[in-house]
Write a protein that holds these residues in place. Sequence first.
Motif, PDB file in Angstrom:
ATOM      1  N   ARG A  88      -7.014 -11.018   4.229  1.00 52.50           N
ATOM      2  CA  ARG A  88      -6.588 -12.057   3.260  1.00 52.50           C
ATOM      3  C   ARG A  88      -7.838 -12.541   2.531  1.00 52.50           C
ATOM      4  NH1 ARG A  88      -4.021 -11.235   8.389  1.00 52.50           N
ATOM      5  NH2 ARG A  88      -2.525 -12.934   8.728  1.00 52.50           N
ATOM      6  N   ALA A  89      -8.644 -11.600   2.131  1.00 49.04           N
ATOM      7  CA  ALA A  89      -9.926 -11.960   1.522  1.00 49.04           C
ATOM      8  C   ALA A  89      -9.752 -12.368   0.070  1.00 49.04           C
ATOM      9  CB  ALA A  89     -10.882 -10.783   1.620  1.00 49.04           C
ATOM     10  N   THR A  90     -10.735 -13.077  -0.431  1.00 47.42           N
ATOM     11  CA  THR A  90     -10.824 -13.380  -1.857  1.00 47.42           C
ATOM     12  C   THR A  90     -12.103 -12.738  -2.372  1.00 47.42           C
ATOM     13  OG1 THR A  90      -9.662 -15.468  -1.559  1.00 47.42           O
ATOM     14  CG2 THR A  90     -10.927 -15.212  -3.585  1.00 47.42           C
ATOM     15  N   VAL A  91     -11.940 -11.829  -3.321  1.00 51.01           N
ATOM     16  CA  VAL A  91     -13.072 -11.076  -3.865  1.00 51.01           C
ATOM     17  C   VAL A  91     -13.256 -11.493  -5.316  1.00 51.01           C
ATOM     18  CG1 VAL A  91     -13.998  -8.770  -4.315  1.00 51.01           C
ATOM     19  CG2 VAL A  91     -12.467  -9.144  -2.358  1.00 51.01           C
ATOM     20  N   LEU A  93       0.833  -1.202   0.000  1.00 51.97           N
ATOM     21  CA  LEU A  93       0.000   0.000   0.000  1.00 51.97           C
ATOM     22  C   LEU A  93       0.866   1.249   0.000  1.00 51.97           C
ATOM     23  CD1 LEU A  93      -2.536  -1.313   2.659  1.00 51.97           C
ATOM     24  CD2 LEU A  93      -3.050  -0.876   0.248  1.00 51.97           C
ATOM     25  N   LEU A 124     -21.214  -1.758   0.761  1.00 54.92           N
ATOM     26  CA  LEU A 124     -20.047  -2.587   0.455  1.00 54.92           C
ATOM     27  C   LEU A 124     -18.853  -2.142   1.297  1.00 54.92           C
ATOM     28  CD1 LEU A 124     -18.436  -4.679  -1.207  1.00 54.92           C
ATOM     29  CD2 LEU A 124     -18.177  -2.950  -3.003  1.00 54.92           C
ATOM     30  N   ILE A 167      -8.983  -5.744   1.914  1.00 56.14           N
ATOM     31  CA  ILE A 167      -8.789  -7.077   1.323  1.00 56.14           C
ATOM     32  C   ILE A 167      -7.503  -7.707   1.847  1.00 56.14           C
ATOM     33  CG2 ILE A 167      -8.453  -8.324  -0.859  1.00 56.14           C
ATOM     34  CD1 ILE A 167     -10.196  -6.095  -2.174  1.00 56.14           C
ATOM     35  N   ILE A 168      -6.453  -6.897   1.971  1.00 61.68           N
ATOM     36  CA  ILE A 168      -5.171  -7.419   2.477  1.00 61.68           C
ATOM     37  C   ILE A 168      -5.331  -7.866   3.927  1.00 61.68           C
ATOM     38  CG2 ILE A 168      -2.766  -6.866   3.000  1.00 61.68           C
ATOM     39  CD1 ILE A 168      -2.780  -4.915   0.663  1.00 61.68           C
ATOM     40  N   PRO A 170      -7.941   6.136   1.795  1.00 60.48           N
ATOM     41  CA  PRO A 170      -8.692   6.571   0.611  1.00 60.48           C
ATOM     42  C   PRO A 170      -9.455   5.412  -0.017  1.00 60.48           C
ATOM     43  CG  PRO A 170      -6.370   6.317   0.099  1.00 60.48           C
ATOM     44  CD  PRO A 170      -6.498   6.110   1.579  1.00 60.48           C
ATOM     45  N   GLY A 211     -10.900   2.870  -2.923  1.00 60.36           N
ATOM     46  CA  GLY A 211     -10.196   2.037  -3.901  1.00 60.36           C
ATOM     47  C   GLY A 211     -10.973   1.957  -5.202  1.00 60.36           C
ATOM     48  N   PRO A 212     -10.677   0.948  -6.002  1.00 62.90           N
ATOM     49  CA  PRO A 212     -11.324   0.837  -7.308  1.00 62.90           C
ATOM     50  C   PRO A 212     -12.822   0.509  -7.204  1.00 62.90           C
ATOM     51  CG  PRO A 212      -9.302  -0.460  -7.222  1.00 62.90           C
ATOM     52  CD  PRO A 212      -9.611  -0.045  -5.815  1.00 62.90           C
ATOM     53  N   ASN A 213     -13.562   0.981  -8.161  1.00 62.87           N
ATOM     54  CA  ASN A 213     -14.986   0.693  -8.251  1.00 62.87           C
ATOM     55  C   ASN A 213     -15.202  -0.819  -8.395  1.00 62.87           C
ATOM     56  OD1 ASN A 213     -17.596   0.310  -9.967  1.00 62.87           O
ATOM     57  ND2 ASN A 213     -17.737   2.352  -9.090  1.00 62.87           N
ATOM     58  N   ARG A 243     -18.660   6.689 -11.821  1.00 60.95           N
ATOM     59  CA  ARG A 243     -18.123   5.416 -11.361  1.00 60.95           C
ATOM     60  C   ARG A 243     -17.353   5.719 -10.080  1.00 60.95           C
ATOM     61  NH1 ARG A 243     -21.390   3.735 -12.829  1.00 60.95           N
ATOM     62  NH2 ARG A 243     -21.985   2.423 -14.544  1.00 60.95           N
ATOM     63  N   PRO A 244     -18.100   5.764  -8.959  1.00 61.63           N
ATOM     64  CA  PRO A 244     -17.464   6.174  -7.710  1.00 61.63           C
ATOM     65  C   PRO A 244     -16.416   5.155  -7.271  1.00 61.63           C
ATOM     66  CG  PRO A 244     -19.624   5.247  -7.286  1.00 61.63           C
ATOM     67  CD  PRO A 244     -19.482   5.332  -8.782  1.00 61.63           C
ATOM     68  N   ALA A 245     -15.523   5.600  -6.411  1.00 56.66           N
ATOM     69  CA  ALA A 245     -14.479   4.715  -5.911  1.00 56.66           C
ATOM     70  C   ALA A 245     -15.091   3.626  -5.041  1.00 56.66           C
ATOM     71  CB  ALA A 245     -13.458   5.518  -5.135  1.00 56.66           C
ATOM     72  N   GLY A 246     -14.343   2.596  -4.784  1.00 58.11           N
ATOM     73  CA  GLY A 246     -14.798   1.473  -3.972  1.00 58.11           C
ATOM     74  C   GLY A 246     -13.990   1.369  -2.693  1.00 58.11           C
ATOM     75  N   PRO A 247     -14.026   0.192  -2.055  1.00 59.28           N
ATOM     76  CA  PRO A 247     -13.334   0.034  -0.779  1.00 59.28           C
ATOM     77  C   PRO A 247     -11.812   0.102  -0.906  1.00 59.28           C
ATOM     78  CG  PRO A 247     -14.971  -1.694  -1.127  1.00 59.28           C
ATOM     79  CD  PRO A 247     -14.797  -0.993  -2.432  1.00 59.28           C
ATOM     80  N   ASN A 248     -11.191   0.587   0.131  1.00 57.22           N
ATOM     81  CA  ASN A 248      -9.737   0.650   0.195  1.00 57.22           C
ATOM     82  C   ASN A 248      -9.148  -0.762   0.088  1.00 57.22           C
ATOM     83  OD1 ASN A 248      -7.060   0.664   1.853  1.00 57.22           O
ATOM     84  ND2 ASN A 248      -7.474   2.780   1.323  1.00 57.22           N
ATOM     85  N   PRO A 249      -8.053  -0.923  -0.672  1.00 55.59           N
ATOM     86  CA  PRO A 249      -7.468  -2.264  -0.810  1.00 55.59           C
ATOM     87  C   PRO A 249      -6.977  -2.852   0.513  1.00 55.59           C
ATOM     88  CG  PRO A 249      -6.091  -0.570  -1.867  1.00 55.59           C
ATOM     89  CD  PRO A 249      -7.389   0.072  -1.532  1.00 55.59           C
ATOM     90  N   ALA A 250      -6.731  -2.015   1.503  1.00 53.24           N
ATOM     91  CA  ALA A 250      -6.303  -2.545   2.812  1.00 53.24           C
ATOM     92  C   ALA A 250      -7.352  -3.490   3.401  1.00 53.24           C
ATOM     93  CB  ALA A 250      -6.042  -1.393   3.787  1.00 53.24           C
ATOM     94  N   VAL A 302      -9.693 -11.260  -6.761  1.00 57.04           N
ATOM     95  CA  VAL A 302      -8.769 -10.350  -6.083  1.00 57.04           C
ATOM     96  C   VAL A 302      -8.458 -10.940  -4.719  1.00 57.04           C
ATOM     97  CG1 VAL A 302      -8.427  -7.989  -5.253  1.00 57.04           C
ATOM     98  CG2 VAL A 302      -9.864  -8.410  -7.264  1.00 57.04           C
ATOM     99  N   GLY A 345      -5.969 -10.847  -1.069  1.00 63.49           N
ATOM    100  CA  GLY A 345      -5.029 -10.133  -0.215  1.00 63.49           C
ATOM    101  C   GLY A 345      -3.909 -11.068   0.220  1.00 63.49           C
TER     102      GLY A 345
END
Lengths: 331, 331
Positions: free
Chosen positions: B266-269, A244, B226, B262-263, A254, A256-258, B253-260, A269, A271
């Motif tokens: 250790r999620a699988t999306v 990150l 979400l 998922i990390i 902040p 993340g992606p839509n 196309r609004p932003a989505g959840p922070n990648p943190a 995706v 983690g």
Amino acid sequence: MTITQQIILKSRPEGRPTEDNFELIECPLKAPQDGEVLCKNLFLSLDPYMRSQIAGRHISGAIPEGGILLGETVAEVIESNNASYTVGDRILIQGGWQTYTVLKPESARPIDPRIAPASLALGVLGMPGLTAYAGIQYLAEAKKGDTLVVSAASGAVGSMVGQFAKTKGCHVIGIAGSKEKCDWLVKEAGFDACINYKENSVADEIDRLCSKGVDIYFDNVGGPILDDIMWRLAVGARVVLCGLMAQINSEDRPAGPNPATIIKARATVRGLVVYDFWDKMPEMVDCFAPLIAANKLKFIEDISVGIDQAPVAFARLMRGENYGKTIIKLG
Amino acid sequence: MTITQQIILKSRPEGRPTEDNFELIECPLKAPQDGEVLCKNLFLSLDPYMRSQIAGRHISGAIPEGGILLGETVAEVIESNNASYTVGDRILIQGGWQTYTVLKPESARPIDPRIAPASLALGVLGMPGLTAYAGIQYLAEAKKGDTLVVSAASGAVGSMVGQFAKTKGCHVIGIAGSKEKCDWLVKEAGFDACINYKENSVADEIDRLCSKGVDIYFDNVGGPILDDIMWRLAVGARVVLCGLMAQINSEDRPAGPNPATIIKARATVRGLVVYDFWDKMPEMVDCFAPLIAANKLKFIEDISVGIDQAPVAFARLMRGENYGKTIIKLG
């Protein structure tokens, strides 16, 4: 009595840390008690995750103000009150940012004799190497012909991700922050291409270089680069979220992606936290050490000498100005 | 000559569509040519994905201004120039928002005799049922004891997701937009709990109801819900991204959840597109039809009568005011 020189957290940084957030102090170490060893630290690893420890939000631990910074070291046993260790043993320990460490070596690991120089146990044949290995071997479902993109590509993790993916038959594109880094990745490390994100639009370059979309994205940064790649995934893409860097120096979380990016590509995706794969360390060394010995995996160590250089080197790492794996040589 | 009544897109909506964006017209249909059939449409399915077709950005097709709206219908063959079909056959076709359709029935499907009433072929035993089935059976890795959360829980997909997950031994929590919907889900459909997101904080309720975090999140909405769930995933969580109700009426196309998020977990999306699982339709019917016949899977159909009601019902669906699967009865 042994005197250790250590780096403590003088003040919690706002944004990117500078040398002023750290202080070098000297303090006496107690002699090793029963079961303990006294170690001289030879090499200290500096890693991006330490910024999260400093902010108090890393799963591996938090640093209080005034506390010593944590970190893995290659160390030599110089006094032992533990039957399993003798003077002269070289081991990997949580030595911290200091010149000497006394500890019960419960989670110490011997250094595999194939790891030479020993500093590689902190880099390509240590935690960063394992991160790259686990991501590609267990999460990315890499297969021949896949187009893989990796960010922070010249870093300790990124450079191994790309090179390991090449051995799996992937077409590998790096993203890095200077012409020098990109040149090394293409000319030395065998990447197929590298995007200098400070000079070029990542979105435009990915469109140009990956006309069929990105099959695998190994993300070490988050932020706008992650967003640019997510809109350019191929159907069935795999994304490994690992680092990150884009937000590590910020208190903000902040967005993340839509989610449409993931639905559209039917992407998976995942983690990645390297500690989950710690038992695969020998497997990784089995895989990488012969390739390194044969000069088939290239690496760069960014070595500074002296514990007093740790804050300078860490600040440089946080500015993305490191070049390869950041190491402090102490011995 | 057969006259069909059809709904065309009068004007492309900005934001949520209203009845004014649609127009009912009548037009003559050509007699069926060689290989074609003339069908009387009995039931028309209205689905959220149609909003994306109207916006011109759905993988299944785009609607030009002045064009007929697309949609799946349960239809009866009333004239046949195709040896495979005889008058009286009931089939599923891409009939569109109209009362009669002439087409080459290449992608028509017979209606499984276990599907009664036939309208269920558009709902719990059709595309929405398959969506729920595929998500739980193939993507969510659902296992006994998992805590599963599903949004838009009273919808055609969401209600089946939760009930199917219950059969796998999951603890199931719905998120829906009214007390009436929540009551039905808990009292009739057997959900363990349901959060009325219009009255309560989803974040607080998830904290209260899922103290160990969310193992599986089946997302039909995107947006702030979400994000709230992503910060509350358990380690090893699986997230199935399926719908985008929160942004479907917006050009943004609004932003989505922070990648943190998922990390950290250790999620699988995974992104779910039901068309990828079309060949599993018989398998889904094998699984769901006996449970429906035994009254073990509950469903609601939100039926309006007459093609002129399609724009009204679709606008209601877009406002989240539907209650169960939205169907227009034409026959």
